[in-house]
Design an enzyme around this catalytic site. Structure first.
Site, PDB file in Angstrom:
ATOM      1  N   SER A  40      46.179  32.408  28.099  1.00 26.68           N
ATOM      2  CA  SER A  40      47.438  33.119  27.996  1.00 26.68           C
ATOM      3  C   SER A  40      47.424  34.252  26.963  1.00 26.68           C
ATOM      4  O   SER A  40      48.327  35.099  26.942  1.00 26.68           O
ATOM      5  CB  SER A  40      48.555  32.144  27.608  1.00 26.68           C
ATOM      6  OG  SER A  40      48.290  31.574  26.326  1.00 26.68           O
ATOM      7  N   SER A  80      43.058  29.296  25.906  1.00 27.80           N
ATOM      8  CA  SER A  80      43.769  30.575  25.870  1.00 27.80           C
ATOM      9  C   SER A  80      43.286  31.555  24.813  1.00 27.80           C
ATOM     10  O   SER A  80      43.765  32.689  24.760  1.00 27.80           O
ATOM     11  CB  SER A  80      45.273  30.334  25.689  1.00 27.80           C
ATOM     12  OG  SER A  80      45.805  29.708  26.827  1.00 27.80           O
ATOM     13  N   LYS A 125      49.805  37.083  18.156  1.00 24.41           N
ATOM     14  CA  LYS A 125      50.306  36.662  19.469  1.00 24.41           C
ATOM     15  C   LYS A 125      51.793  36.351  19.378  1.00 24.41           C
ATOM     16  O   LYS A 125      52.253  35.730  18.416  1.00 24.41           O
ATOM     17  CB  LYS A 125      49.519  35.444  19.946  1.00 24.41           C
ATOM     18  CG  LYS A 125      49.831  35.007  21.376  1.00 24.41           C
ATOM     19  CD  LYS A 125      48.946  33.830  21.776  1.00 24.41           C
ATOM     20  CE  LYS A 125      49.226  33.362  23.189  1.00 24.41           C
ATOM     21  NZ  LYS A 125      48.385  32.200  23.566  1.00 24.41           N
TER      22      LYS A 125
END
Length: 512
Positions: free
Chosen positions: A155, A179, A80
């Protein structure tokens, strides 16, 4: 699609150990897959083909010498874009960090490299991890591989979509209010939020220091256990890191896969799937798959009880005071003075530092980030601190007490992961409150610091899209999640007749 990339990370590791494939072959296969489908999915912000292949070649050389760096040496991974990676861009999905290349690695990234895992690239995300749909990325939204017109969660939708679309065998995500788990639920993947402090946060660009946690994004529970054991453990560079050994997660997953849960007590949270069933906001298909998951646990010998956590109804409100307050403080460092975007105000010959800062933050931050900075600054301001932030922290204490009482009645707690399946892109973009409600079931775990796992519970009847079931355990009892999760996974795969992702429709641009 080559069958090579459909293997689990554990199967890839076994194939590497047996010499039936090489890391270069595995890495190239995933890079080819990215080239074929990521134009439609947009899971990646940056792909490091050259670096990944070089790392793969080094892995193959170690194996040839009989000196692999670990069991996962040579298995590629995605990261990420909120985690610092030396030599690769780290943007946090924001224009204000566009092109920033960190001079150091986050601890978890350093552990991946030390263990020999080639890093395929950095995945898309809501800007500074603020969002539940990955629509708030400054570089465009990620699309759900199950339906390209729908969101992949957030997210960390980029990591979840990359794993679901077979663009990576597993990935790293971060979970501040769900997330990792919520994207897992809507993409049919497995997502784990470890105990707070169980995985180092050093090198993670902070959203909310007291809530953020790095964790695995995978296609199976065993793969999550393998990755969690690799990245977990104490880090003296992280003041919130827990100085305790990582429990035997792989052993727990292996035990759970045997399907015997005799003596285990599972608590169904009354406020998140018990009496809440049928209430507005909880999709019927999600509830149906959740009920079936509970039935499977009973069939494997678990005792199911209903537990009440009354303070959970206030978790969302408390979270959206605590998180913006911490975010407004954390994002103050993006001032255009030291690094990141610098914009000079128009029509000003000799702008002051304050004017440059104002212009840069206005141009560099998106609407959702600005919204939360304003909310957080207000909550921390003189005269309002006690009324808002202070009260939210009191609610946080009550939520922790509710967890303590619930774990006195059950070994693990159970709920749906998200109230609905994936909604359409743009459907909730202009309604922040509706967007925030997606984290209703996941937020309590972050406020209390307890671990959670989401795994696919099946497809909702209404739309044929994945739903997720969430399990929570006491702090530092992450191994319980892997035992119960692996047992339920085996039962559900048997019911489906194979892995759920095998039933996903073909992607636009798929070369298969």
């Amino acid at each position: 699609m080559t069958e090579l990339i459909r293997q689990t990370a554990a199967e890839m590791a076994a194939a590497l150990a047996a010499g039936t494939t090489t890391s270069v072959e595995l890495t190239q296969a995933h890079l080819d897959r990215i080239a074929a489908v990521d134009g439609a999915v947009h899971a990646y912000l940056h792909v490091d083909a050259e670096g990944a292949l070089a790392q793969a070649a080094a892995s193959d050389a170690r194996r040839s010498d009989g000196k692999p760096a670990g069991d996962l040496d040579g298995v590629p991974i995605a990261v990420k874009d909120v985690l610092a990676t030396q030599g690769l861009p780290t943007t946090c999905g924001s224009k204000i960090l566009e092109g920033w290349i960190p001079p150091y690695d986050a601890t978890v990234v350093a552990k991946l490299k030390a263990a020999g895992l080639p890093i395929l690239g950095k995945t898309n995300m809501d800007e500074f991890a603020m969002g539940s749909s990955t629509e708030h990325s400054a570089y465009g939204p990620t699309h759900n591989p199950w339906d390209l017109d729908r969101i992949p969660g957030g997210s960390g939708g980029g990591s979840a979509a990359a794993v679901a679309a077979f663009q990576a065998p597993f990935a790293l995500g971060t979970d501040t209010g769900g997330s990792i788990r919520q994207p897992g639920a809507v993409t049919g993947t497995v997502g784990v939020k470890p105990t707070y402090g169980g995985v180092s946060r050093y090198g993670l660009v902070a959203l909310a220091n007291s809530l953020d946690q790095v964790g695995p994004v995978t296609r199976t529970v065993l793969d999550s256990a393998l990755l969690h054991e690799l990245i977990g453990g104490h880090d003296p560079r992280d003041s919130t890191s827990v100085d305790a050994p990582v429990p035997g997660l792989v052993a727990a997953a292996t035990q759970g896969a045997q399907g015997d849960l005799s003596g285990l007590k599972v608590g169904v949270i009354k406020e998140l799937g018990g009496e809440a069933q049928g209430n507005e906001g909880w999709q019927q298909g999600v509830q149906q798959r959740f009920t079936e998951s509970v039935d499977h646990l009973v069939a494997m010998g678990a005792e199911v009880v209903e537990v009440s956590c009354p303070s959970f109804v206030h978790a969302l409100a408390a979270y959206y005071l605590i998180l913006p307050a911490e975010a407004s403080s954390n994002l103050a460092k993006f001032d255009a003075m030291r690094y990141g975007l610098r914009v000079f105000p128009e029509g000003v010959d000799s702008p002051s530092a304050e004017e440059v800062m104002r212009a840069s933050r206005d141009a560099g931050f998106g609407d959702e980030v600005k919204r939360r900075i304003i909310l957080g600054t207000y909550a921390l301001s003189s005269g309002y601190y006690d009324a808002y932030y202070g009260q939210a922290q009191k609610v946080r204490t009550l939520i922790s007490r509710d967890f303590e009482a619930a774990f006195g009645q059950a070994d693990v707690l159970l709920s749906p992961t998200a109230p609905t399946t994936a909604f359409k892109l743009g459907e909730k973009l202009d309604d922040p409150i509706a967007m925030y409600l997606n984290d209703l079931a996941t937020i309590p775990a972050n406020l209390a610091g307890v671990p959670g796992i989401s795994l696919p519970s099946g497809l909702a009847d209404e739309d044929g899209l994945p739903a997720g079931v969430q399990m929570l355990a006491p702090a530092l009892a992450d191994d319980r999640l892997y035992r119960v999760g692996a047992a339920l996974e085996v039962a559900l795969i048997e019911k489906w007749g194979g892995p759920l992702l095998d039933r996903a429709p073909s992607l636009t641009g798929d070369a298969s």
